[in-house]
Structure formats: C-alpha cells, structure tokens
Design a protein around this motif. Structure first.
Motif, PDB file in Angstrom:
ATOM      1  N   GLU A  22       2.494  -6.422   9.605  1.00  0.00           N
ATOM      2  CA  GLU A  22       2.627  -5.303   8.671  1.00  0.00           C
ATOM      3  C   GLU A  22       3.753  -4.382   9.114  1.00  0.00           C
ATOM      4  N   PHE A  23       4.442  -3.822   8.109  1.00  0.00           N
ATOM      5  CA  PHE A  23       5.486  -2.822   8.334  1.00  0.00           C
ATOM      6  C   PHE A  23       5.144  -1.575   7.536  1.00  0.00           C
ATOM      7  N   ASN A  24       5.252  -0.407   8.177  1.00  0.00           N
ATOM      8  CA  ASN A  24       5.020   0.874   7.510  1.00  0.00           C
ATOM      9  C   ASN A  24       6.206   1.802   7.673  1.00  0.00           C
ATOM     10  N   TYR A  25       6.481   2.554   6.610  1.00  0.00           N
ATOM     11  CA  TYR A  25       7.412   3.684   6.668  1.00  0.00           C
ATOM     12  C   TYR A  25       6.605   4.933   6.346  1.00  0.00           C
ATOM     13  N   VAL A  26       6.643   5.924   7.258  1.00  0.00           N
ATOM     14  CA  VAL A  26       5.845   7.140   7.089  1.00  0.00           C
ATOM     15  C   VAL A  26       6.792   8.336   7.088  1.00  0.00           C
ATOM     16  N   TRP A  27       6.681   9.150   6.044  1.00  0.00           N
ATOM     17  CA  TRP A  27       7.547  10.336   5.889  1.00  0.00           C
ATOM     18  C   TRP A  27       6.696  11.597   5.974  1.00  0.00           C
ATOM     19  N   PHE A  28       7.175  12.584   6.752  1.00  0.00           N
ATOM     20  CA  PHE A  28       6.506  13.872   6.911  1.00  0.00           C
ATOM     21  C   PHE A  28       7.384  14.983   6.331  1.00  0.00           C
ATOM     22  N   GLY A  29       6.815  15.817   5.481  1.00  0.00           N
ATOM     23  CA  GLY A  29       7.561  16.923   4.885  1.00  0.00           C
ATOM     24  C   GLY A  29       7.536  18.170   5.743  1.00  0.00           C
TER      25      GLY A  29
ATOM     26  N   LEU B  45       0.210  29.105   8.685  1.00  0.00           N
ATOM     27  CA  LEU B  45       1.179  28.070   9.026  1.00  0.00           C
ATOM     28  C   LEU B  45       0.916  26.841   8.173  1.00  0.00           C
ATOM     29  N   ASN B  46       1.963  26.088   7.904  1.00  0.00           N
ATOM     30  CA  ASN B  46       1.879  24.930   7.019  1.00  0.00           C
ATOM     31  C   ASN B  46       1.825  23.630   7.813  1.00  0.00           C
ATOM     32  N   LEU B  47       0.944  22.740   7.402  1.00  0.00           N
ATOM     33  CA  LEU B  47       0.961  21.356   7.854  1.00  0.00           C
ATOM     34  C   LEU B  47       1.654  20.523   6.778  1.00  0.00           C
ATOM     35  N   PRO B  48       2.405  19.518   7.156  1.00  0.00           N
ATOM     36  CA  PRO B  48       3.273  18.831   6.190  1.00  0.00           C
ATOM     37  C   PRO B  48       2.523  17.876   5.279  1.00  0.00           C
ATOM     38  N   ASP B  49       3.126  17.582   4.140  1.00  0.00           N
ATOM     39  CA  ASP B  49       2.648  16.460   3.335  1.00  0.00           C
ATOM     40  C   ASP B  49       3.092  15.164   4.006  1.00  0.00           C
ATOM     41  N   ILE B  50       2.314  14.088   3.773  1.00  0.00           N
ATOM     42  CA  ILE B  50       2.565  12.803   4.429  1.00  0.00           C
ATOM     43  C   ILE B  50       2.601  11.709   3.375  1.00  0.00           C
ATOM     44  N   LEU B  51       3.697  10.960   3.337  1.00  0.00           N
ATOM     45  CA  LEU B  51       3.827   9.793   2.470  1.00  0.00           C
ATOM     46  C   LEU B  51       3.802   8.545   3.340  1.00  0.00           C
ATOM     47  N   GLN B  52       2.839   7.645   3.060  1.00  0.00           N
ATOM     48  CA  GLN B  52       2.674   6.424   3.844  1.00  0.00           C
ATOM     49  C   GLN B  52       2.914   5.215   2.939  1.00  0.00           C
ATOM     50  N   LEU B  53       3.840   4.355   3.329  1.00  0.00           N
ATOM     51  CA  LEU B  53       4.171   3.151   2.576  1.00  0.00           C
ATOM     52  C   LEU B  53       4.019   1.943   3.492  1.00  0.00           C
ATOM     53  N   GLY B  54       3.387   0.872   2.977  1.00  0.00           N
ATOM     54  CA  GLY B  54       3.167  -0.296   3.820  1.00  0.00           C
ATOM     55  C   GLY B  54       3.279  -1.600   3.065  1.00  0.00           C
TER      56      GLY B  54
ATOM     57  N   GLY C 270       0.809  -1.213   0.000  1.00  0.00           N
ATOM     58  CA  GLY C 270       0.000   0.000   0.000  1.00  0.00           C
ATOM     59  C   GLY C 270       0.840   1.259   0.000  1.00  0.00           C
ATOM     60  N   ALA C 271       0.304   2.318  -0.603  1.00  0.00           N
ATOM     61  CA  ALA C 271       0.944   3.633  -0.594  1.00  0.00           C
ATOM     62  C   ALA C 271      -0.145   4.689  -0.568  1.00  0.00           C
ATOM     63  N   ASN C 272       0.114   5.770   0.171  1.00  0.00           N
ATOM     64  CA  ASN C 272      -0.870   6.843   0.303  1.00  0.00           C
ATOM     65  C   ASN C 272      -0.130   8.167   0.462  1.00  0.00           C
TER      66      ASN C 272
ATOM     67  N   ASP D 296      12.431  17.591   7.761  1.00  0.00           N
ATOM     68  CA  ASP D 296      11.644  16.428   7.384  1.00  0.00           C
ATOM     69  C   ASP D 296      11.917  15.299   8.373  1.00  0.00           C
ATOM     70  N   SER D 297      10.908  14.497   8.648  1.00  0.00           N
ATOM     71  CA  SER D 297      11.071  13.429   9.639  1.00  0.00           C
ATOM     72  C   SER D 297      10.397  12.155   9.142  1.00  0.00           C
ATOM     73  N   TRP D 298      10.615  11.068   9.871  1.00  0.00           N
ATOM     74  CA  TRP D 298      10.055   9.779   9.464  1.00  0.00           C
ATOM     75  C   TRP D 298       9.699   8.942  10.675  1.00  0.00           C
ATOM     76  N   GLN D 299       8.888   7.941  10.423  1.00  0.00           N
ATOM     77  CA  GLN D 299       8.508   6.962  11.436  1.00  0.00           C
ATOM     78  C   GLN D 299       8.589   5.568  10.828  1.00  0.00           C
ATOM     79  N   ILE D 300       8.883   4.583  11.643  1.00  0.00           N
ATOM     80  CA  ILE D 300       8.720   3.187  11.246  1.00  0.00           C
ATOM     81  C   ILE D 300       7.717   2.557  12.200  1.00  0.00           C
TER      82      ILE D 300
END
Length: 434
Positions: free
Chosen positions: A294-301, A273-282, A226-228, A327-331
């Motif tokens: 399930e494993f996800n990688y989530v990136w915030f701009g 003020l800006n809220l970031p774009d979010i890329l979600q990969l799973g 999945g990707a969003n 920019d930051s990320w989560q696993i």
C-alpha cells in the motif's frame, strides 16, 4: 527605577505565560494502532480493523461481523541540543539532552457490520501530542522557553459507513476532541541570569466537534482505493492556569517583585489554537495471494496555525504570537506478507515533511523532516489476532542558523544551535472478532 522594574515585570511576565503554550500542540501522532504502525501507517486503503475510524471510516463496510481492538504504542523520544544563547564568540557551546521518558499512545475500538448496508464503529485514540523533558531543567540552556512540556489530545470518533455497491462505500463520522497541556519554564533574573521564577502552566480545552468523511472503492480482489478527510479543529482553553513560584524568595527579591507585579502567584488565561485538517489518500494492491502493498499520501493543513492570541486577567499581558506554520505532507509505504495461514509479516517506510518554520524551532519541540522505518508480526488464533510492532524515527539534524551564519529564532529565549532527535516506538495490539 520603579518604571524600569515595571517594564521588566510586564515583559518578563509576557514571556513567562506565553512562550511555551503556543508551539506544542502542532504535531501529529499518526500511530493510531499497532498493526498500522508495523506497515508505516499506510492503512487508508486497507482500514480493516477498528482504527478505520481514523484512517478511513468507509473501511467499516468491508469488515465482517463485530470486532473489538485494544492497542498501546509506547513512544520513547530522545532530543540533543548543541549550541549557546548568543552570537558572542567568547561564549562556549554546550551539549544538552532530554530525559529518557516513555509516552503511551492508546487506541481502543469497536466495530459492527450486521451484514446490511450500514456498518458502525467507535474509537478512542490520541492523534496529536508531544512531550519533551530536558535533563537538569534548572540548568538547561533553553529553560526560559521550556524544560518540561506535555500536551495530550484525545479523540472519540463514532462513525457509520454505507455500502453503496459491492465495490463502493461512503463513510461519515464525528471527531470529538479534547486537549490538555502542561508547561514548565524558568524566568531569569535580568542582571545575573539566575533562575528567579519557576512557572507551571496547565489547561484543558473544551470539547471540539467536527465531521470526518471517507470513501473506499474496491473494483476487484486485488485493488483498493481509499480517501479520508478530518476537518480542522479549534481548541479553546477558557480556564487555563499559571502558577508562578519564586525560586529563592529569601535571597532573590526580584523574583518576588515580578510575581507581585503580575498580580500574584495564580493567574488565569484563555487561548485558542488550531489543529490542522488531514487529507488521507491510499492505494493498495495485492501482488499475489500472500503479498500486499500500500502507498499513502497524507496532507496536513498546518497553515491554519498562524498565530495564538492570549488573553490574561492582566490586560497589559495580552498578546498575539505568530507562528506561520506551513502546509505539510507525508508519503507512506506498507507491506503485508502471509508466511503462513496464521502468521503475517509487515513492514513500512515513511518520509515526513515538517510544517515548522525555522524561526519556530525551540526547546518545546524542535521538529524537522524525518524518515521512519517499521516492521511487525501478526498472529491469528481462532477468533483472535495479536500483533507486535516496532518503528524507528530518524529526525534530520535541524539548526536555527541560516545559510549566511546568522541566527534565526522567534524569541530571545530560544538558544542558538543544532537539534538532533530520534524515537523508538513499540506497539502491541489485540483484536477479537465475533
């Protein structure tokens, strides 16, 4: 003397109206529903309920019939600060704590897959926000920055998904976002350090509209990809208000002079003020008929949140505050085990990297890297599903002192020291499928 007072009025006024508004909205609440929370919100390759409108809109195509979801996740944070206001070795450090408060994160969703190529869904949820209320606010060492702050962001997301083939679906949605804030802080009398002005800042943004795209690919019964992608949002506050109240008008004429010099107790301001774009990969895989992971990688701009321009009625107070977020990320890892045809156990783990640079750490929200641990239970009864979840959030200790022992802070109103934090999250969800 009059010139000196005018300068103090202008400088203090800028701090009163500007210091707190900028920081708070930059942190994501990823717990869009209770079941996902139990799995560490590793849900982008699953997205099998209404929260697909946040985690992956393409997941609507792989759901059957109609469903309605109601969720509530209670967030109970706790912050502790140990430090002081200056580098003076004679000043003793003190320890302060935030008040015990519970913030409710809602989630309500509806989906409809009539069995043809197109499925629909809509959701109302709150993916960004914060709340920190410091105990003994009129004495708290960081009260010049904030003693009570609350920011809430609500999304309404209608979405549709198209089933390209039995294995592949593409989704498209629209995020309609609205934000509100409230910030309370004190301005101190310059000579004696006593509270002179109690300021309340409130505001509501106009609605922001941006698209969201999703993809889900299931080549077989075991594997799901999945990707969003949620686009960044610019929240515009065109009718912000600030109310300035002298703390002791009879005994403290300086407070009255400051308010009068700013043009009175009621002030108007605009900001963006800006809220970031979010890329979600799973990626999800069914290891056995009963066990799925399930494993996800989530990136915030977050690098879009560089600065905040404030425009006041009094042009002398206009300013631009720089934040330089990164920019930051989560696993995220999530697991689901069917112990019975009606019972599932779930668990999850998250490692979350903060976007906040050291100079931006403040009493408004002292953010840091964190690890989250979660578990939950799901029960199926006829056409209903009920679930409960729990997540423990452990923030690593954060200090605004560099490796050489020098203070690093973005404002003289921020105290110097170390922050510790943790949070408990308790969730409940009910899903009706029909």
């Amino acid at each position: 003397m009059r010139n000196r007072m005018t300068t103090l009025v202008l400088v203090a006024g800028m701090l009163v109206l500007g210091a707190g508004l900028a920081q708070g909205a930059g942190f994501n609440i990823y717990e869009a529903n209770s079941k996902a929370t139990a799995m560490g919100c590793a849900f982008t390759a699953t997205a099998d309920d209404g929260s697909a409108v946040f985690y992956n809109v393409a997941g609507l195509s792989f759901q059957v019939g109609q469903s309605a979801d109601l969720n509530a996740v209670a967030v109970m944070p706790k912050f502790t600060f140990t430090g002081k206001m200056s580098t003076n070795p004679n000043e003793e450090s003190s320890t302060w704590e935030s008040k015990d408060k519970t913030f409710l994160v809602p989630g309500a969703y509806y989906t409809n897959n009539p069995g043809n190529k197109i499925a629909f869904g809509v959701g109302v949820y709150a993916p960004f926000g914060l709340g920190v209320v410091w105990d003994k606010g009129d004495e708290w060492i960081g009260r010049q920055a904030s003693y009570d702050v609350s920011i809430q962001t609500v999304y309404v997301t209608p979405a549709a998904s198209y089933l390209v083939s039995e294995q592949l679906a593409l989704g498209l949605g629209v995020d309609l976002a609205h934000q509100s804030l409230e910030l309370n802080r004190y301005t101190l009398e310059p000579t004696f350090g006593e509270n002179a002005i109690d300021t309340e800042i409130t505001g509501s943004s106009s609605w922001n509209v941006t698209p969201v795209f999703g993809l889900m690919y299931r080549p077989g019964e075991k594997l799901s990809l999945g990707a969003n992608y949620h686009f960044k949002k610019t929240m515009k506050f065109d009718e912000g208000e600030a109310f300035l109240q002298p703390v002791a008008p009879g005994d403290d004429p300086w407070g009255n002079a400051l308010v009068d010099g700013l043009g009175g107790s009621d002030q108007e301001a605009t900001a963006e003020l800006n809220l970031p774009d979010i890329l979600q990969l799973g990626i999800a895989y069914r290891f056995s008929p009963k066990f799925r992971g399930e494993f996800n990688y989530v990136w915030f701009g977050w690098s879009t949140f560089e600065s905040l321009a404030l425009d006041f009625e009094n042009d002398a107070l206009d300013q631009e505050i720089h934040f330089n977020y990164e920019d930051s990320w989560q696993i995220r890892f999530g697991f689901d085990y069917a112990v019975h045809q009606d019972w599932n156990l779930m668990a999850g783990f998250v490692h979350d990297r903060t976007p906040q640079p050291l100079e931006s750490v403040s009493p408004i929200l002292p953010d840091t890297d964190r690890n989250d641990y979660s578990f939950g239970v799901l029960y199926k009864y006829k056409t209903w599903e009920f679930n409960v979840s729990y997540m423990y959030v452990h923030n690593q200790e954060r200090t605004n002192i560099d490796d050489e022992g020098n203070p690093v802070r973005g404002s003289t109103t921020y105290p110097i020291g170390s922050y510790k934090a943790h949070a408990h999250l308790a969730g409940f969800g009910a899903t009706l499928r029909f």
